[in-house]
Design an enzyme around this catalytic site. Structure first.
Site, PDB file in Angstrom:
ATOM      1  N   HIS A 136      49.936  70.881  81.622  1.00 13.79           N
ATOM      2  CA  HIS A 136      49.034  71.309  82.694  1.00 13.79           C
ATOM      3  C   HIS A 136      48.071  72.372  82.184  1.00 13.79           C
ATOM      4  CE1 HIS A 136      47.583  71.988  86.775  1.00 13.79           C
ATOM      5  NE2 HIS A 136      47.542  73.264  86.446  1.00 13.79           N
TER       6      HIS A 136
ATOM      7  N   HIS B  94      40.811  66.894  82.961  1.00 19.20           N
ATOM      8  CA  HIS B  94      40.700  65.445  82.804  1.00 19.20           C
ATOM      9  C   HIS B  94      39.299  65.099  82.345  1.00 19.20           C
ATOM     10  CE1 HIS B  94      39.810  66.458  87.031  1.00 19.20           C
ATOM     11  NE2 HIS B  94      38.926  65.466  87.020  1.00 19.20           N
TER      12      HIS B  94
ATOM     13  N   HIS C 180      36.655  61.967  82.373  1.00 17.63           N
ATOM     14  CA  HIS C 180      36.281  60.656  82.892  1.00 17.63           C
ATOM     15  C   HIS C 180      35.640  59.863  81.752  1.00 17.63           C
ATOM     16  CE1 HIS C 180      36.302  61.889  87.293  1.00 17.63           C
ATOM     17  NE2 HIS C 180      36.161  63.085  86.738  1.00 17.63           N
TER      18      HIS C 180
END
Ligand code: 5GP
Ligand code: ZN
Length: 118
Positions: free
Chosen positions: A51, A104, A106
């Site tokens: 995380h 993240h 994309h």
């Protein structure tokens, strides 16, 4: 499970399989899956298993992990047949519209992207 797991984080739950996802790729460091609301014919999210909230928390301690993720992005794009190009985006914070506070990237491809942004 990573010691840097956040039990309240959506993408941590996806990484651990508590929330289902369509897996594209996985190794010991990262996980890739199809976006639930695709904005292009190919729309994949690549996340570290650890995380990390966003690009704003990338440091010398996790830079190798982020570099590894970019090698995975190149592999996924090739596997998906994105020979005509693709876009890699990572939103950071409210002004960028980040909705999930777990780093993240994309991968967007399969169509001509808008000329703006960027
Ligand atoms: P952000 O807006 O934070 O850059 O991107 C978050 C992305 O996660 C969005 O494109 C959104 O469609 C995707 N997303 C949100 N919830 C889920 C989910 O439960 N499963 C999957 N596969 N994607 C999700
Ligand atoms: Zn998380």
């Amino acid at each position: 499970m990573s010691v840097h797991h956040d039990p309240d984080c959506l993408f941590c739950k996806i990484v651990e399989g508590a929330i289902p996802s369509t897996k594209v790729y996985e190794d010991e460091l990262c996980y890739a899956f199809r976006d639930i609301a695709p904005q292009a014919p190919t729309h994949i999210l690549v996340v570290p298993k650890e995380h990390i909230p966003s690009c704003a928390q990338v440091t010398d301690d996790n830079a190798a992990l982020v570099g590894h993720i970019f090698t995975v992005i190149a592999k996924i794009a090739a596997d998906e047949g994105l020979t005509n190009g693709y876009r890699v985006i990572s939103n950071v914070g409210p002004d960028a519209g980040q909705t999930v506070p777990h780093l993240h990237f994309h991968i967007l491809g399969g169509k001509r992207m808008p000329d703006q942004m960027v």
